[in-house]
Scaffold this motif. Structure first.
Motif, short mmCIF file in Angstrom:
data_model
loop_
_atom_site.label_atom_id
_atom_site.label_comp_id
_atom_site.label_asym_id
_atom_site.label_seq_id
_atom_site.Cartn_x
_atom_site.Cartn_y
_atom_site.Cartn_z
N GLY A 63 0.81 -1.22 0.00
CA GLY A 63 0.00 0.00 0.00
C GLY A 63 0.84 1.26 0.00
O GLY A 63 0.30 2.35 0.15
N SER A 66 0.13 4.16 2.31
CA SER A 66 -1.00 3.78 3.18
C SER A 66 -0.50 2.93 4.35
O SER A 66 -1.18 2.79 5.36
CB SER A 66 -2.08 3.00 2.40
N GLN A 68 -0.22 -0.26 4.44
CA GLN A 68 -0.89 -1.56 4.57
C GLN A 68 -0.57 -2.46 3.37
O GLN A 68 0.16 -2.07 2.47
CB GLN A 68 -2.40 -1.35 4.67
N SER A 70 -2.70 -4.71 0.42
CA SER A 70 -4.02 -5.06 -0.09
C SER A 70 -3.95 -6.38 -0.84
O SER A 70 -2.96 -6.68 -1.50
CB SER A 70 -4.61 -3.94 -0.94
N VAL A 82 -7.95 -5.55 2.85
CA VAL A 82 -6.78 -4.75 3.19
C VAL A 82 -6.28 -5.27 4.53
O VAL A 82 -7.04 -5.35 5.50
CB VAL A 82 -7.13 -3.25 3.29
N SER A 87 0.01 0.94 9.72
CA SER A 87 -0.81 2.11 10.00
C SER A 87 -2.01 1.72 10.83
O SER A 87 -2.60 0.65 10.62
CB SER A 87 -1.28 2.75 8.70
N ASP A 89 -5.63 1.37 11.69
CA ASP A 89 -6.66 1.10 10.69
C ASP A 89 -8.03 1.05 11.34
O ASP A 89 -8.36 0.11 12.06
CB ASP A 89 -6.36 -0.25 10.01
N TRP A 113 2.16 4.84 11.59
CA TRP A 113 2.14 4.95 10.12
C TRP A 113 3.48 4.48 9.60
O TRP A 113 4.49 4.59 10.29
CB TRP A 113 1.94 6.43 9.71
N ASP A 115 5.58 3.63 5.48
CA ASP A 115 5.58 3.61 4.02
C ASP A 115 6.00 2.18 3.66
O ASP A 115 7.18 1.84 3.79
CB ASP A 115 6.58 4.68 3.57
N ASP A 479 -6.07 7.49 -6.82
CA ASP A 479 -5.40 6.24 -6.48
C ASP A 479 -4.50 5.83 -7.65
O ASP A 479 -4.76 6.17 -8.80
CB ASP A 479 -6.43 5.15 -6.19
N ILE A 501 -4.82 0.64 -3.70
CA ILE A 501 -4.88 1.39 -2.45
C ILE A 501 -3.49 1.89 -2.13
O ILE A 501 -2.56 1.09 -2.00
CB ILE A 501 -5.44 0.50 -1.33
N GLY A 502 -3.31 3.17 -2.05
CA GLY A 502 -1.99 3.73 -1.85
C GLY A 502 -1.13 3.46 -3.08
O GLY A 502 -1.64 3.10 -4.15
#
Ligand code: RUQ
Ligand code: CUA
Length: 681
Positions: A63, A66, A68, A70, A82, A87, A89, A113, A115, A479, A501-502
């Motif tokens: 992600g 985000s 995460q 997915s 997800v 992060s 959630d 959080w 990356d 996105d 997502i992200g």
């Protein structure tokens, strides 16, 4: 059409590399008619999974920012889940409830959080085995392990002496290690010093993490390396088993305006590490034990509660003390991805500012080492001669190569960011056999198993940085976009676009049949000290200003559902247990005006704790947030909060019936001394 896409992508890179003049080529609204050559009906049939049927593959996409992962089904491109990782959630209450908050703990404190860049499936004998998925946290260096029996993050290990954990968490074929190479060099140990002393003081680390036992990730050793940027990595396999390769850039050792100052050298390096040699040197006592401070967080599967263990040292190995540990392969020019073909013979350097893709030969590398075919020595590390290790150069005329994957049939596929395309080329002859545009500005690409010893090789996914005109516009922040290609024939064919997502950096995929079971919690195995096994075990207790409510959730009520005796100034802990016996009946829990957490989401058999500090007196409803049953809307309750100093007795009831009562004294070893009362006030 193609030219427009290329121009747009070039303009994007022009921004990135500081050539504003190129911007005139870019018009902000691209034509909406860009299409590929694939016939719509034909493509649709090949990605269509009829309602009620399942996809052939699981794909795990990072992600990016985000934080995460997915999970998508392929070929349909349907989003399945997800998985919360780095992060907080709200959808699952991850990192909000008391049980999972410790998962996001670091030596810097609570970091909710990250990356997340590179998902990596665990492997056995060089092939994904469907057990775990690893992913790196780039910003605050961490590696997470996701259990694929539950699609749940179970372990996070922080990496010390690192900053920007980018070349991570690539695995060795035997699954023994995952690695963590630092993108940013920093002083090791980190300390206050001038940034201008970069070249003298700053160092990189390449970390090998034991990763073959769940819950026991541990740093085996760190290799202290010159102060470059370490970008990506891949393990050797087959003939090159036992070696690891990392790309470097900024071998100029610039510390300012890197876009210019780190793009001077014609060649940077791929660092080749003989990690078996490292093991031997560490075993021979050649490493140094350095103090360090980092956290290892594990979610216990029985109590569903995370625990943090603070680690205080790490073993550091210097190449100068371990002969034969490390060599540099010169590679044009600021290489990004380094990818090893299924046989392990070819090491592909994707030089993002280079006109060619340089492919090194492992066999030639061994010969060059044996014959000491060295160009120079950098910080005690031999730099092998480019010509003596080079297998060949792919002259594709593409611009900005980033990553390469393999189909297991003798072909490689390289993504080109600037020219926004994928180029297919043949291993050994280096000839280009096909190319296809991507929309737009592709970063990574992924073939299921495409970085393993045995790629499945039927599909390929492009992971694009820029969405532009592919979907209905949603403002300037859109996105990112993935594109699925069929690579079973000689020509790549675009089948499907879907938003992600992200920012999906890397992805991994494998046949669905390899993910064996989905493990469920059972109430009888629930070892959370706040669990209730029956409704009657619910109750309430006070420890000073802390009030603990033990509550059961079952279709379609909470037990207890009325709470009295809370006063302003209290901190309330709602310990919810979902006591359903059906495997997929989930309940939620949220309370009005909670400034301290999100909701709870509870799988059957699971206990989770919501913290709430009421700031004002009044009546506060709570309710189930997951539509669990026909009477879900009836699944609610009230908390009465009285002014500070009020003498309203503590009580937990359902209807007029007190819940808990005598049992409350024995609620929890820690919860003694609480005044528990029955009935309404
Ligand atoms: S890296 S675009 Cu995404 Cu982490 Cu190559
Ligand atoms: Cu329980 Cu809705």
């Amino acid at each position: 059409m193609r030219i427009t896409a290329r121009m747009m992508a070039s303009a994007t890179l022009a921004i990135a590399i500081g050539m504003p003049g190129l911007l005139v080529a870019c018009h902000p609204s691209a034509p909406a008619t860009l299409t590929s050559a694939v016939s719509g009906a034909n493509a649709a049939a090949r990605v269509y999974v009829p309602p009620g049927q399942k996809d052939e593959l699981y794909a795990f996409l990072s992600g990016g920012f985000s934080g995460q992962v997915s999970v998508y089904g392929l070929p349909s491109g349907r989003l399945l889940k997800v998985i919360p990782v780095f992060s907080q959630d709200p959808q699952e209450g991850w990192g909000y409830d008391e049980e999972t908050k410790p998962m996001l703990q670091t030596s810097f404190g609570f970091v909710p959080w990250d990356d997340a860049h590179h998902p990596e499936l665990s492997q056995t004998n060089g092939v994904p085995n469907g057990k775990w998925l690893f992913i790196n946290g780039n910003n605050t260096p961490r590696i997470a392990r996701i259990d694929l029996a539950q699609f749940k993050t179970e372990e996070i290990l922080q990496i010390p002496n690192s900053a920007g954990n980018h070349s991570s968490p690539f695995t060795t074929p035997d699954g023994k290690y995952v690695v963590a190479g630092t993108r940013f060099s920093v002083p090791v140990p980190n300390r206050d010093t001038t940034i201008a002393s970069y070249a003298q003081t700053f160092k990189g680390t390449l970390t090998f993490v034991r990763a073959d036992e769940p819950g026991k990730m541990a740093i085996a050793f760190q290799i202290l390396v010159p102060g470059f940027d370490y970008d990506l990595g891949h393990a050797g396999k087959g003939v090159s088993d036992g070696w690891f390769f990392f790309t470097t850039y900024n071998t100029e050792q610039a510390h300012t305006k890197l876009e210019v100052n780190a793009s001077q050298n014609d060649k940077d390096f791929i660092a080749a590490i003989n990690y078996r040699r490292a093991e031997a040197c560490v075993a021979a006592g050649k490493g140094t034990i350095m103090p360090a401070s980092y956290d290892h967080n594990v979610l216990d599967e029985h109590s569903n509660t995370a625990h943090v263990e603070r680690k205080t040292s790490v073993t550091v190995l210097e190449p100068s003390r371990c002969d034969g540990l490390m060599y540099f392969l010169p590679t044009p020019k600021s290489p990004h991805g380094v990818d090893v073909d299924p046989s392990g013979e070819y090491i592909v350097g994707n030089g993002k500012l280079s006109a060619v893709i340089a492919v090194h030969s492992f066999t030639k590398m061994q010969q060059a080492i044996a014959s000491k075919s060295f160009d120079k020595i950098v910080d005690g590390i031999p730099v092998l001669k480019y010509e003596s290790v080079l297998a060949g150069e792919v002259k594709s005329s593409g611009l900005g190569p980033l990553h390469t994957e393999f189909d297991g049939k003798g072909y490689a596929y390289t993504s080109f960011f600037i020219s926004s395309e994928i180029v297919k080329w043949k291993l050994g002859t280096w000839e280009v056999v096909d190319r296809t545009p991507t929309y737009y500005a592709i970063g990574h690409l992924m073939i299921p198993g495409g970085d393993s010893r045995a790629p499945w090789g039927k599909y390929m996914l492009a992971l694009n940085k820029i969405t532009k005109d592919r979907y209905l516009p949603t403002g300037p922040i859109m996105d990112q976009s993935a594109q699925l290609y069929d690579i079973s024939g000689p020509k790549m064919q675009l089948l499907l676009d879907f938003p992600t997502i992200g920012e999906p950096h890397y992805a991994q995929a494998l046949p669905a049949s390899l993910i064996h079971s989905v493990k469920f919690n059972t109430l009888s195995e629930n070892a959370n000290p706040w669990a209730v096994k029956t409704e009657a075990e619910g109750g309430i207790s006070r420890q000073g200003k802390a009030v603990h409510v033990k509550m059961a959730a079952i279709r379609s009520h909470f037990s207890p559902d009325n709470i009295d005796g809370i006063t302003v100034g209290d901190t309330v802990y709602f310990h919810l247990t979902n006591i359903e016996q059906d495997w997929d009946i989930v309940h939620g829990f949220a309370v009005l005006g909670n400034t301290d957490a999100a909701e709870l989401i509870l799988a059957p058999g699971e206990t989770r704790t919501l913290k709430w500090i009421p700031r004002a007196s009044g009546i506060f409803p709570f309710y189930c947030t997951d539509f669990c049953s026909a009477l879900h809307q009836e699944m609610q309750g009230y908390v009465r909060v009285s002014p500070a100093g009020s003498t309203v007795a503590l009580s937990a009831t359902i209807g007029d019936r007190p819940v808990g009562g005598d049992r409350m004294a024995g609620m929890h070893p820690a919860a003694t001394g609480g005044a528990a009362a029955r009935g309404h006030q």
